[in-house]
Design a protein around this motif. Sequence first.
Motif, mmCIF file in Angstrom:
data_model
loop_
_atom_site.group_PDB
_atom_site.id
_atom_site.type_symbol
_atom_site.label_atom_id
_atom_site.label_comp_id
_atom_site.label_asym_id
_atom_site.label_seq_id
_atom_site.Cartn_x
_atom_site.Cartn_y
_atom_site.Cartn_z
ATOM 1 N N PRO A 117 0.801 -1.228 0.000
ATOM 2 C CA PRO A 117 0.000 0.000 0.000
ATOM 3 C C PRO A 117 0.834 1.279 0.000
ATOM 4 C CG PRO A 117 -0.922 -1.589 1.531
ATOM 5 C CD PRO A 117 0.381 -2.157 1.075
ATOM 6 N N VAL A 118 1.952 1.279 0.723
ATOM 7 C CA VAL A 118 2.814 2.463 0.760
ATOM 8 C C VAL A 118 3.335 2.787 -0.638
ATOM 9 C CG1 VAL A 118 5.009 3.390 1.611
ATOM 10 C CG2 VAL A 118 3.478 2.165 3.161
ATOM 11 N N GLY A 119 3.780 1.766 -1.364
ATOM 12 C CA GLY A 119 4.274 1.982 -2.722
ATOM 13 C C GLY A 119 3.187 2.462 -3.663
ATOM 14 N N ALA A 120 1.972 1.924 -3.505
ATOM 15 C CA ALA A 120 0.862 2.359 -4.351
ATOM 16 C C ALA A 120 0.514 3.821 -4.082
ATOM 17 C CB ALA A 120 -0.357 1.471 -4.112
ATOM 18 N N ILE A 121 0.540 4.223 -2.815
ATOM 19 C CA ILE A 121 0.248 5.615 -2.460
ATOM 20 C C ILE A 121 1.286 6.554 -3.065
ATOM 21 C CG2 ILE A 121 0.123 7.254 -0.539
ATOM 22 C CD1 ILE A 121 -1.008 4.890 1.146
ATOM 23 N N LEU A 122 2.556 6.184 -2.947
ATOM 24 C CA LEU A 122 3.622 6.996 -3.546
ATOM 25 C C LEU A 122 3.498 7.009 -5.066
ATOM 26 C CD1 LEU A 122 6.649 5.912 -1.330
ATOM 27 C CD2 LEU A 122 5.422 8.097 -1.261
ATOM 28 N N GLY A 123 3.055 5.900 -5.638
ATOM 29 C CA GLY A 123 2.838 5.846 -7.081
ATOM 30 C C GLY A 123 1.768 6.819 -7.524
ATOM 31 N N HIS A 124 0.694 6.917 -6.757
ATOM 32 C CA HIS A 124 -0.360 7.882 -7.073
ATOM 33 C C HIS A 124 0.152 9.325 -6.982
ATOM 34 C CE1 HIS A 124 -3.994 5.595 -7.811
ATOM 35 N NE2 HIS A 124 -3.717 4.790 -6.792
ATOM 36 N N ALA A 125 1.128 9.559 -6.103
ATOM 37 C CA ALA A 125 1.683 10.914 -5.964
ATOM 38 C C ALA A 125 2.353 11.380 -7.245
ATOM 39 C CB ALA A 125 2.676 10.950 -4.799
ATOM 40 N N THR A 126 2.934 10.442 -8.005
ATOM 41 C CA THR A 126 3.620 10.836 -9.239
ATOM 42 C C THR A 126 2.658 11.359 -10.292
ATOM 43 O OG1 THR A 126 3.502 8.598 -10.188
ATOM 44 C CG2 THR A 126 5.421 9.121 -8.829
ATOM 45 N N ARG A 127 1.382 11.000 -10.172
ATOM 46 C CA ARG A 127 0.376 11.500 -11.130
ATOM 47 C C ARG A 127 0.315 13.022 -11.132
ATOM 48 N NH1 ARG A 127 -2.471 14.323 -13.267
ATOM 49 N NH2 ARG A 127 -4.631 14.116 -13.945
ATOM 50 N N HIS A 128 0.481 13.632 -9.982
ATOM 51 C CA HIS A 128 0.323 15.082 -9.851
ATOM 52 C C HIS A 128 1.654 15.829 -9.889
ATOM 53 C CE1 HIS A 128 -3.723 13.938 -8.688
ATOM 54 N NE2 HIS A 128 -3.209 13.161 -7.757
ATOM 55 N N LEU A 129 2.754 15.101 -9.852
ATOM 56 C CA LEU A 129 4.066 15.729 -9.735
ATOM 57 C C LEU A 129 4.428 16.637 -10.923
ATOM 58 C CD1 LEU A 129 6.297 15.813 -7.649
ATOM 59 C CD2 LEU A 129 7.417 13.918 -8.839
ATOM 60 N N PRO A 130 4.225 16.225 -12.181
ATOM 61 C CA PRO A 130 4.585 17.119 -13.296
ATOM 62 C C PRO A 130 3.856 18.457 -13.246
ATOM 63 C CG PRO A 130 4.255 14.898 -14.096
ATOM 64 C CD PRO A 130 3.794 14.906 -12.669
ATOM 65 N N GLN A 131 2.562 18.436 -12.939
ATOM 66 C CA GLN A 131 1.809 19.688 -12.857
ATOM 67 C C GLN A 131 2.286 20.531 -11.686
ATOM 68 O OE1 GLN A 131 -1.068 20.592 -15.114
ATOM 69 N NE2 GLN A 131 -0.131 22.444 -14.331
ATOM 70 N N ALA A 132 2.598 19.894 -10.567
ATOM 71 C CA ALA A 132 3.082 20.636 -9.398
ATOM 72 C C ALA A 132 4.402 21.331 -9.704
ATOM 73 C CB ALA A 132 3.236 19.699 -8.206
ATOM 74 N N LEU A 133 5.318 20.638 -10.363
ATOM 75 C CA LEU A 133 6.622 21.212 -10.689
ATOM 76 C C LEU A 133 6.516 22.308 -11.741
ATOM 77 C CD1 LEU A 133 8.804 17.960 -10.772
ATOM 78 C CD2 LEU A 133 8.676 19.693 -8.960
ATOM 79 N N ASP A 134 5.456 22.287 -12.522
ATOM 80 C CA ASP A 134 5.272 23.295 -13.574
ATOM 81 C C ASP A 134 4.821 24.641 -13.008
ATOM 82 O OD1 ASP A 134 5.456 23.633 -16.461
ATOM 83 O OD2 ASP A 134 3.289 23.960 -16.437
ATOM 84 N N LEU A 135 4.551 24.681 -11.708
ATOM 85 C CA LEU A 135 4.098 25.924 -11.075
ATOM 86 C C LEU A 135 5.093 27.061 -11.251
ATOM 87 C CD1 LEU A 135 2.018 27.368 -9.247
ATOM 88 C CD2 LEU A 135 3.234 26.412 -7.275
ATOM 89 N N ARG A 136 6.387 26.739 -11.267
ATOM 90 C CA ARG A 136 7.415 27.781 -11.374
ATOM 91 C C ARG A 136 7.305 28.570 -12.671
ATOM 92 N NH1 ARG A 136 12.410 23.442 -12.046
ATOM 93 N NH2 ARG A 136 11.529 22.352 -13.848
ATOM 94 N N ARG A 137 6.648 28.001 -13.659
ATOM 95 C CA ARG A 137 6.457 28.671 -14.948
ATOM 96 C C ARG A 137 5.689 29.981 -14.791
ATOM 97 N NH1 ARG A 137 5.877 27.293 -20.443
ATOM 98 N NH2 ARG A 137 4.083 28.178 -21.518
ATOM 99 N N TYR A 138 4.852 30.064 -13.771
ATOM 100 C CA TYR A 138 3.984 31.232 -13.593
ATOM 101 C C TYR A 138 4.468 32.174 -12.486
ATOM 102 C CZ TYR A 138 1.280 27.888 -16.205
ATOM 103 O OH TYR A 138 0.888 26.963 -17.154
ATOM 104 N N LEU A 139 5.669 31.913 -11.964
ATOM 105 C CA LEU A 139 6.156 32.710 -10.838
ATOM 106 C C LEU A 139 7.183 33.758 -11.223
ATOM 107 C CD1 LEU A 139 6.461 29.897 -8.152
ATOM 108 C CD2 LEU A 139 4.612 31.542 -8.470
ATOM 109 N N GLY A 140 7.832 33.599 -12.335
ATOM 110 C CA GLY A 140 8.801 34.609 -12.760
ATOM 111 C C GLY A 140 10.121 34.471 -12.036
#
Length: 485
Positions: free
Chosen positions: A171-194
Amino acid sequence: MASMLRNSVVNTTAGVLSMFMGFICSIIVARTLGVEGTGIVAYALWFMTVATVVSDYGMPQATLRFIARDVSGDHLHSALLQTLLSRFVVTTAIMAVGIGTYALWLASGNDARGSSVWLATIVLFLSYAYSTISIGAAQGLGQFDRAAKMTLTGCVLQFFSVLGGALLFGPVGAILGHATRHLPQALDLRRYLGQTAERVREIPADVKIYARNNWISGSVFALFGARIELALIGFFFSIAQVGYYSIGLTMSGMIAQLAVFILAFVVPQFGAMHDNADDTAFASAFQETIRWLGIVIAPIAIGGASIASELIPVVFGEDFAPAVWPAVILLAFAIAQALASVISRAILAKNRSTDELRMMLVWCGATTVSLLITVPSYGQLGAAWIRGGASILLLLMLSIYCHRVLQLRLPVLALMKSTLAAAICGATAAYMLTIVSGLIGLLIAVSAAAPVYFLALFLLRAVTWKEIRPLFDGLKTRMRSSKAD
């Protein structure tokens, strides 16, 4: 309207992909971890949304609604976002520390498994939380293609991460696996910060009110209106019962997720129409959005309910047979929840967030009391019926408000036509399964039902070729340009 249609198509494509990958990952979890493991992962995903909504103070919603007003020229950097994010970091950090403290307390009591699950949930929460404010910025600025690419990347990562994580670490690995689904969008936040630390000195009053009301209504909804039955079923019954119920909740939740993607353009574009006092365009766009959402969602919801009795045992395994009837109920009523989300966004775009908050408080209170009365006696089946009835109640409440206060009317006849077409589609699929069962039967049923649905739409005049043709022309143009590149 053309740009709205195009944006809706882009987001629908991303939403279908996200929905499909979420379904695949739920199968992976069920097959590798069993009923109890499925319940643990379901709890983590539920807590992810609760922790995010409680800690975000409405800032992702405010970003989506107001960032376009703050940005000018060709650059995408927002001083308002910089200010909101500085507060977002503090509130989400406090939530993460709180979860971490609880995890350490469990570890001190020799509950290493429980502690590791909660530590993994921190990663899942932070990844999801920052993706919400990032996608709010992207969609608020019309960067729908960019957001769709991040969704595609996240879905690819999610598949391999959930599969590998579940096999290697449970279950721990599956939970961490689900976290990767949102990671690219989260890291893209810097695009809008200048490049600078520029911030607005004072957040405008309307932004504060909008964020606060969204935060309160969202928190109440997350705590008492959305998936609270998971906690109740776990308390009165067992984690296995949570695992059963989570299958239907996941399937209906994917439909809600698809609706969110389809409607991503609604808040900023409806908001622009309201700001420009273009009530005629607002009313027209409101009706067309609901109409097309019904056309897309109805066959998935009703068709899914019609094949759930065969789909769940075949795909998830015979151990999940008790999940069938709750799933049928939740899927059948999912269309009401999706339609209610359009009306909610129209109310917010009209800057009536206070009124929406009041209605959400009443609705959440009624739903919670009903669940508290029903779940201890009737378990997951009772929870499913209450959840379905609550979706209808919310749709009625919001519809009456829009009609009486905002003079916005639902296209009732169009919705009836798309629902009837979807019912014919579902009946076709169910009939095919009486002839051929199993995985082959499911493939035949879906293949037969899809053309029946489109034919029914045309025969009932729910859609016309004149409306559909621009979409095909646009797809041909994009395909030609892709080949040329």
